[in-house]
Write an enzyme that holds these catalytic residues in place. Structure first.
Site, mmCIF file in Angstrom:
data_model
loop_
_atom_site.group_PDB
_atom_site.id
_atom_site.type_symbol
_atom_site.label_atom_id
_atom_site.label_comp_id
_atom_site.label_asym_id
_atom_site.label_seq_id
_atom_site.Cartn_x
_atom_site.Cartn_y
_atom_site.Cartn_z
ATOM 1 N N ARG A 114 -19.591 -41.461 13.381
ATOM 2 C CA ARG A 114 -20.396 -42.635 13.736
ATOM 3 C C ARG A 114 -20.564 -43.570 12.530
ATOM 4 O O ARG A 114 -20.613 -44.785 12.675
ATOM 5 C CB ARG A 114 -21.772 -42.203 14.259
ATOM 6 C CG ARG A 114 -22.614 -43.407 14.684
ATOM 7 C CD ARG A 114 -23.886 -43.022 15.409
ATOM 8 N NE ARG A 114 -24.805 -42.330 14.537
ATOM 9 C CZ ARG A 114 -25.948 -41.783 14.944
ATOM 10 N NH1 ARG A 114 -26.281 -41.826 16.217
ATOM 11 N NH2 ARG A 114 -26.736 -41.167 14.085
ATOM 12 N N ARG A 145 -41.669 -34.561 16.962
ATOM 13 C CA ARG A 145 -40.782 -34.010 15.933
ATOM 14 C C ARG A 145 -41.507 -33.088 14.983
ATOM 15 O O ARG A 145 -40.897 -32.547 14.062
ATOM 16 C CB ARG A 145 -40.209 -35.164 15.131
ATOM 17 C CG ARG A 145 -38.720 -35.376 15.305
ATOM 18 C CD ARG A 145 -38.397 -36.580 14.499
ATOM 19 N NE ARG A 145 -37.034 -36.718 14.138
ATOM 20 C CZ ARG A 145 -36.181 -37.485 14.790
ATOM 21 N NH1 ARG A 145 -36.549 -38.091 15.893
ATOM 22 N NH2 ARG A 145 -34.963 -37.630 14.339
ATOM 23 N N ARG A 201 -24.626 -46.696 10.140
ATOM 24 C CA ARG A 201 -26.072 -46.441 10.038
ATOM 25 C C ARG A 201 -26.385 -45.907 8.649
ATOM 26 O O ARG A 201 -25.709 -44.973 8.189
ATOM 27 C CB ARG A 201 -26.484 -45.437 11.124
ATOM 28 C CG ARG A 201 -27.723 -45.874 11.894
ATOM 29 C CD ARG A 201 -27.979 -44.955 13.063
ATOM 30 N NE ARG A 201 -28.848 -43.835 12.688
ATOM 31 C CZ ARG A 201 -29.393 -43.018 13.562
ATOM 32 N NH1 ARG A 201 -29.190 -43.192 14.858
ATOM 33 N NH2 ARG A 201 -30.172 -42.024 13.165
ATOM 34 N N LYS A 242 -28.997 -36.731 21.930
ATOM 35 C CA LYS A 242 -30.248 -37.099 22.611
ATOM 36 C C LYS A 242 -30.208 -38.556 23.099
ATOM 37 O O LYS A 242 -30.494 -38.833 24.257
ATOM 38 C CB LYS A 242 -31.461 -36.929 21.669
ATOM 39 C CG LYS A 242 -31.635 -35.530 21.106
ATOM 40 C CD LYS A 242 -32.877 -35.429 20.238
ATOM 41 C CE LYS A 242 -32.859 -36.275 18.975
ATOM 42 N NZ LYS A 242 -31.851 -35.870 17.971
ATOM 43 N N ARG A 262 -31.359 -34.481 6.829
ATOM 44 C CA ARG A 262 -31.907 -34.593 8.193
ATOM 45 C C ARG A 262 -31.830 -33.243 8.908
ATOM 46 O O ARG A 262 -32.746 -32.866 9.635
ATOM 47 C CB ARG A 262 -31.143 -35.660 8.986
ATOM 48 C CG ARG A 262 -31.531 -37.076 8.559
ATOM 49 C CD ARG A 262 -30.475 -38.097 8.950
ATOM 50 N NE ARG A 262 -30.305 -38.279 10.358
ATOM 51 C CZ ARG A 262 -29.221 -38.839 10.917
ATOM 52 N NH1 ARG A 262 -28.225 -39.267 10.154
ATOM 53 N NH2 ARG A 262 -29.133 -38.968 12.212
HETATM 54 P P1 AP5 Z 1 -26.568 -39.530 19.573
HETATM 55 O O1 AP5 Z 1 -26.621 -39.586 21.050
HETATM 56 O O2 AP5 Z 1 -27.004 -40.729 18.815
HETATM 57 O O3 AP5 Z 1 -27.381 -38.246 19.066
HETATM 58 P P2 AP5 Z 1 -28.898 -38.126 18.679
HETATM 59 O O4 AP5 Z 1 -29.288 -36.716 18.927
HETATM 60 O O5 AP5 Z 1 -29.696 -39.210 19.351
HETATM 61 O O6 AP5 Z 1 -28.751 -38.364 17.115
HETATM 62 P P3 AP5 Z 1 -29.387 -39.419 16.142
HETATM 63 O O7 AP5 Z 1 -28.642 -39.268 14.860
HETATM 64 O O8 AP5 Z 1 -29.462 -40.798 16.700
HETATM 65 O O9 AP5 Z 1 -30.824 -38.825 16.110
HETATM 66 P P4 AP5 Z 1 -31.762 -38.473 14.962
HETATM 67 O O10 AP5 Z 1 -32.627 -37.475 15.612
HETATM 68 O O11 AP5 Z 1 -31.224 -38.091 13.653
HETATM 69 O O12 AP5 Z 1 -32.305 -39.931 14.679
HETATM 70 P P5 AP5 Z 1 -33.435 -40.825 15.330
HETATM 71 O O13 AP5 Z 1 -32.827 -42.101 15.667
HETATM 72 O O14 AP5 Z 1 -34.230 -40.098 16.357
HETATM 73 O O15 AP5 Z 1 -25.085 -39.095 19.173
HETATM 74 C C1 AP5 Z 1 -24.661 -39.058 17.835
HETATM 75 C C2 AP5 Z 1 -23.162 -39.374 17.773
HETATM 76 O O16 AP5 Z 1 -22.444 -38.336 18.457
HETATM 77 C C3 AP5 Z 1 -22.795 -40.688 18.452
HETATM 78 O O17 AP5 Z 1 -21.772 -41.299 17.733
HETATM 79 C C4 AP5 Z 1 -22.304 -40.247 19.842
HETATM 80 O O18 AP5 Z 1 -21.374 -41.142 20.375
HETATM 81 C C5 AP5 Z 1 -21.693 -38.892 19.532
HETATM 82 N N1 AP5 Z 1 -21.786 -37.960 20.655
HETATM 83 C C6 AP5 Z 1 -22.849 -37.788 21.503
HETATM 84 N N2 AP5 Z 1 -22.607 -36.819 22.398
HETATM 85 C C7 AP5 Z 1 -21.358 -36.337 22.112
HETATM 86 C C8 AP5 Z 1 -20.546 -35.298 22.696
HETATM 87 N N3 AP5 Z 1 -20.967 -34.588 23.739
HETATM 88 N N4 AP5 Z 1 -19.348 -35.065 22.133
HETATM 89 C C9 AP5 Z 1 -18.905 -35.793 21.046
HETATM 90 N N5 AP5 Z 1 -19.632 -36.798 20.476
HETATM 91 C C10 AP5 Z 1 -20.849 -37.047 20.986
HETATM 92 O O19 AP5 Z 1 -34.396 -40.971 14.049
HETATM 93 C C11 AP5 Z 1 -33.972 -41.650 12.890
HETATM 94 C C12 AP5 Z 1 -35.075 -41.572 11.847
HETATM 95 O O20 AP5 Z 1 -36.254 -42.223 12.340
HETATM 96 C C13 AP5 Z 1 -35.541 -40.167 11.458
HETATM 97 O O21 AP5 Z 1 -34.742 -39.577 10.458
HETATM 98 C C14 AP5 Z 1 -36.965 -40.445 10.974
HETATM 99 O O22 AP5 Z 1 -36.964 -41.000 9.680
HETATM 100 C C15 AP5 Z 1 -37.439 -41.521 11.938
HETATM 101 N N6 AP5 Z 1 -38.099 -40.970 13.145
HETATM 102 C C16 AP5 Z 1 -37.697 -41.111 14.435
HETATM 103 N N7 AP5 Z 1 -38.541 -40.476 15.262
HETATM 104 C C17 AP5 Z 1 -39.504 -39.932 14.485
HETATM 105 C C18 AP5 Z 1 -40.653 -39.137 14.761
HETATM 106 N N8 AP5 Z 1 -40.973 -38.773 16.011
HETATM 107 N N9 AP5 Z 1 -41.427 -38.743 13.708
HETATM 108 C C19 AP5 Z 1 -41.126 -39.098 12.436
HETATM 109 N N10 AP5 Z 1 -40.043 -39.846 12.102
HETATM 110 C C20 AP5 Z 1 -39.232 -40.252 13.131
#
Ligand code: AP5
Length: 186
Positions: free
Chosen positions: A127, A88, A133, A13, A144
């Site tokens: 990562r 979410r 992280r 994402k 998660r």
């Molecule tokens: P990346 O692009 O970072 O993927 P992502 O889907 O954004 O994953 P995240 O782990 O950042 O998201 P998340 O949903 O767990 O965490 P968030 O920050 O929203 O890619 C991941 C890895 O894969 C990278 O290394 C990338 O290079 C690699 N990659 C990407 N595409 C690829 C491909 N095609 N092929 C191979 N490799 C690839 O949230 C973190 C925390 O914040 C949550 O756990 C929660 O505690 C809180 N939070 C955030 N939003 C909310 C909300 N709305 N409500 C409540 N709590 C929230």
């Protein structure tokens, strides 16, 4: 076009939303990035969110909804935006629908990035070695994924019901995923 990006942790994402927003001149708002910055800055929001994030749990809805409403009411989310990591939960999705209606802003598509669990684990453990992280440990990643299934996956049905859901295969090269997203995002 105004979009939300859905998908499990590690589905790409953040990577894709950032690139797509740059390409199309859209605003990109990642609630995860905002929260990580708040933790780093030691703000009240950061202090409240830190423990939840480290455990891979969701931060309470009211904190997150307040944060998004600030952006919508300030007119920052209007013509061309991508919400990444929000909504979410069903209450977050309902609040977003109501606040966009109140400020007469449309939501055009909810884009689901579809990626399997083995690939998620592989990407996030990789990562962890690069970025360190705190929520990219095996146990927290498992939690998660579980939290995603329990609390976030139901909003896929919510957006199906609103007839704006679009699914994109996320298990492909970043370039191919980007090109597929470009097709649905303009
Ligand atoms: P990346 O692009 O970072 O993927 P992502 O889907 O954004 O994953 P995240 O782990 O950042 O998201 P998340 O949903 O767990 O965490 P968030 O920050 O929203 O890619 C991941 C890895 O894969 C990278 O290394 C990338 O290079 C690699 N990659 C990407 N595409 C690829 C491909 N095609 N092929 C191979 N490799 C690839 O949230 C973190 C925390 O914040 C949550 O756990 C929660 O505690 C809180 N939070 C955030 N939003 C909310 C909300 N709305 N409500 C409540 N709590 C929230």
């Amino acid at each position: 076009m105004n979009l939300v990006f859905l998908g499990p942790p590690g589905s790409g994402k953040g990577t894709q939303a950032k690139k797509l927003a740059e390409k199309l001149g859209y605003v990109h708002l990642s609630t995860g990035d905002v929260l990580r910055q708040a933790v780093a800055d030691g703000t009240e929001l950061g202090k409240k969110a830190d423990g939840y994030m480290k455990a891979g749990e969701l931060v309470p809805d009211d904190l997150i909804i307040g944060l998004i409403e600030e952006q919508v009411s300030a007119g920052k989310l209007k013509n061309g935006f991508i919400l990444d990591g929000f909504p979410r939960t069903i209450p977050q999705a309902e609040s977003l629908r109501d606040m966009l209606k109140k400020y007469q802003v449309s939501l055009d598509k909810a884009v689901l990035l579809d990626v399997g669990e083995d690939e998620i684990m592989k990407r996030l453990l990789n990562r962890a070695k690069i970025e360190g992280r705190p929520d990219d440990t095996e146990d927290v990643i498992k939690n998660r994924i579980e939290v995603y299934k329990q609390q976030t996956a139901p909003i896929v049905e919510f957006y199906k019901g609103e007839s704006i859901l679009q699914t994109v295969r996320g298990e492909d090269t970043p370039e191919n995923v980007f090109n597929a997203l470009l097709q649905v995002a303009q």
